[in-house]
Design a protein around this motif. Structure first.
Motif, mmCIF file in Angstrom:
data_model
loop_
_atom_site.group_PDB
_atom_site.id
_atom_site.type_symbol
_atom_site.label_atom_id
_atom_site.label_comp_id
_atom_site.label_asym_id
_atom_site.label_seq_id
_atom_site.Cartn_x
_atom_site.Cartn_y
_atom_site.Cartn_z
ATOM 1 N N MET A 120 0.819 -1.209 0.000
ATOM 2 C CA MET A 120 0.000 0.000 0.000
ATOM 3 C C MET A 120 0.854 1.260 0.000
ATOM 4 O O MET A 120 0.491 2.257 -0.630
ATOM 5 C CB MET A 120 -0.938 0.002 1.206
ATOM 6 N N GLN A 121 1.985 1.235 0.683
ATOM 7 C CA GLN A 121 2.821 2.423 0.784
ATOM 8 C C GLN A 121 3.790 2.556 -0.385
ATOM 9 O O GLN A 121 3.978 3.630 -0.941
ATOM 10 C CB GLN A 121 3.602 2.403 2.099
ATOM 11 N N GLU A 122 4.441 1.448 -0.756
ATOM 12 C CA GLU A 122 5.537 1.514 -1.711
ATOM 13 C C GLU A 122 5.233 0.844 -3.047
ATOM 14 O O GLU A 122 6.097 0.816 -3.925
ATOM 15 C CB GLU A 122 6.795 0.884 -1.092
ATOM 16 N N HIS A 123 4.037 0.291 -3.198
ATOM 17 C CA HIS A 123 3.623 -0.348 -4.446
ATOM 18 C C HIS A 123 4.611 -1.435 -4.873
ATOM 19 O O HIS A 123 4.932 -1.574 -6.059
ATOM 20 C CB HIS A 123 3.476 0.697 -5.562
ATOM 21 N N GLN A 124 5.073 -2.204 -3.895
ATOM 22 C CA GLN A 124 5.955 -3.328 -4.173
ATOM 23 C C GLN A 124 5.781 -4.371 -3.081
ATOM 24 O O GLN A 124 5.255 -4.089 -2.008
ATOM 25 C CB GLN A 124 7.417 -2.872 -4.221
ATOM 26 N N VAL A 125 6.211 -5.599 -3.390
ATOM 27 C CA VAL A 125 6.127 -6.713 -2.445
ATOM 28 C C VAL A 125 7.484 -7.395 -2.394
ATOM 29 O O VAL A 125 8.101 -7.647 -3.439
ATOM 30 C CB VAL A 125 5.036 -7.727 -2.858
ATOM 31 N N THR A 126 7.957 -7.680 -1.200
ATOM 32 C CA THR A 126 9.212 -8.400 -1.019
ATOM 33 C C THR A 126 8.894 -9.827 -0.589
ATOM 34 O O THR A 126 8.255 -10.054 0.435
ATOM 35 C CB THR A 126 10.099 -7.725 0.044
ATOM 36 N N ILE A 127 9.345 -10.785 -1.400
ATOM 37 C CA ILE A 127 9.162 -12.208 -1.127
ATOM 38 C C ILE A 127 10.556 -12.828 -1.092
ATOM 39 O O ILE A 127 11.251 -12.839 -2.113
ATOM 40 C CB ILE A 127 8.287 -12.897 -2.182
ATOM 41 N N GLY A 128 10.937 -13.327 0.070
ATOM 42 C CA GLY A 128 12.312 -13.811 0.215
ATOM 43 C C GLY A 128 13.272 -12.651 0.095
ATOM 44 O O GLY A 128 13.178 -11.660 0.826
ATOM 45 N N ARG A 129 14.195 -12.755 -0.841
ATOM 46 C CA ARG A 129 15.167 -11.670 -1.062
ATOM 47 C C ARG A 129 14.856 -10.864 -2.314
ATOM 48 O O ARG A 129 15.644 -10.014 -2.719
ATOM 49 C CB ARG A 129 16.580 -12.250 -1.166
ATOM 50 N N GLU A 130 13.734 -11.127 -2.931
ATOM 51 C CA GLU A 130 13.373 -10.437 -4.168
ATOM 52 C C GLU A 130 12.234 -9.463 -3.930
ATOM 53 O O GLU A 130 11.342 -9.703 -3.113
ATOM 54 C CB GLU A 130 12.966 -11.447 -5.243
ATOM 55 N N THR A 131 12.264 -8.357 -4.665
ATOM 56 C CA THR A 131 11.221 -7.343 -4.583
ATOM 57 C C THR A 131 10.529 -7.242 -5.940
ATOM 58 O O THR A 131 11.194 -7.145 -6.976
ATOM 59 C CB THR A 131 11.813 -5.976 -4.196
ATOM 60 N N PHE A 132 9.203 -7.260 -5.902
ATOM 61 C CA PHE A 132 8.415 -7.250 -7.128
ATOM 62 C C PHE A 132 7.483 -6.044 -7.118
ATOM 63 O O PHE A 132 6.699 -5.880 -6.174
ATOM 64 C CB PHE A 132 7.580 -8.534 -7.245
ATOM 65 N N PRO A 133 7.538 -5.176 -8.143
ATOM 66 C CA PRO A 133 6.594 -4.052 -8.210
ATOM 67 C C PRO A 133 5.225 -4.516 -8.674
ATOM 68 O O PRO A 133 5.107 -5.458 -9.473
ATOM 69 C CB PRO A 133 7.239 -3.117 -9.241
#
Length: 321
Positions: A120-133
């Motif tokens: 909601m804040q940064e428009h991205q998701v971090t799963i494990g060590r990867e970040t996905f917009p």
């Protein structure tokens, strides 16, 4: 300046009777890149309004029905081990969409609700060590039921603050309810897409060009400051009722919301009335009251209304506008 979302609102009103304030606040959230929390008793078409708006915008749409047995991975995704390759692969969750409907968000525990904080804040998701917009534009519209405590959980304050506005939906008038029943007797007509996501992004750029006078920014800051210390606005009797006031995120939401509302109404400049009209929706979920307020039957809307009456609106002179 013509109203760019007029066709969208007209298309949604073919399905939804009344709820003009809710629909206008939805349009403001779309233009201001904000998230919306909708509260109301069951049966007031909260979910249908969000679904109809999503259908009128030709973007990706996902709905998550929040339940007590959800886990964060059900929202954002997780890493899955593929035995035939011996490798882990990332499976993205339903938050990777343009418009996310979080239905009855208060039915999931805090750890699940908190999974939405980053996206909601940064428009991205971090799963494990990867970040996905996530795709742009991205909006979360959540509904909650205020009257049922069985199987519900209060939203964490950090997440509540990320919602630009909280709109309280009330019962329809007798005439509106008559029209609702009449429409229910006929097969519903499908909502037609009236905008593309590219159109919406372009409208957001135009809305950012709406002129906001420095006096209006100062007005927003004074309003928010008065929610933290009502005594500074001459409302010392309310100090004992307020535990925490609104954060600076509320000041930003007031100004960006006023700018979007002015654009929606066809103006190239924001007025103090735009800001004060949105004040209740922007501030009500950010003001945390004391137990004394609960005992005296004082709610956030009462405090904010008193603050609006005490903080003087500026006399904005819009020369050459």
């Amino acid at each position: 300046m013509t109203n760019p979302l007029e066709q969208v609102l007209f298309e949604v009103k073919r399905t939804i009777v009344g709820q003009d304030v809710l629909l206008e606040r939805m349009a403001v959230a779309l233009l201001a890149d904000g998230h919306l929390l909708v509260e109301g008793v069951p049966g007031l078409a909260k979910t249908l309004a969000v679904k109809s708006l999503a259908a009128s915008i030709a973007g990706q749409f996902q709905r998550i029905q929040f339940t007590p047995d959800l886990v964060p991975a059900d929202l954002v995704g997780t890493r899955v081990y593929r035995q035939h390759t011996g490798e882990f692969q990332t499976e993205l969750g339903p938050v990777f969409t343009n418009l996310l409907l979080a239905d009855e968000i208060n039915r999931a525990p805090a750890k699940v609700q908190s999974a939405l904080l980053e996206v909601m804040q940064e428009h991205q998701v971090t799963i494990g060590r990867e970040t996905f917009p996530v795709p742009e534009p991205f909006l979360v519209m959540a509904t909650e039921n205020p009257i049922e405590s069985e199987g519900t959980y209060p939203l964490p304050e950090a997440q509540v603050d990320r919602f630009m506005m909280k709109v309280v939906v009330d019962y329809p008038s007798r005439e509106e309810e008559h029209a609702i029943v009449d429409r229910a007797l006929r097969p519903p007509e499908p909502t037609q897409p009236m905008l593309s996501t590219d159109d919406l992004v372009a409208m957001r750029g135009r809305a950012r060009e709406v002129y906001v006078d420095p006096a209006i920014v100062d007005y927003a800051v004074r309003l928010v400051a008065a929610t933290r210390s009502p005594g500074t606005a001459g409302l010392g009797e309310l100090d004992r009722y307020v535990t925490y006031g609104a954060s600076p995120r509320a000041s930003i939401a007031l100004v960006t919301g006023a700018r979007a509302l002015a654009f929606l109404r066809g103006r190239e400049y924001a007025l103090p009335q735009d800001l004060s009209e949105l004040a209740l929706d922007v501030l009500r979920h950010r003001v945390v009251l004391s137990y004394e307020a609960l005992a005296d039957d004082v709610d956030p809307d009462t405090v904010i209304t008193r603050v609006l009456g005490a903080v003087r609106a500026p006399d904005v002179v819009l020369q050459n506008r």
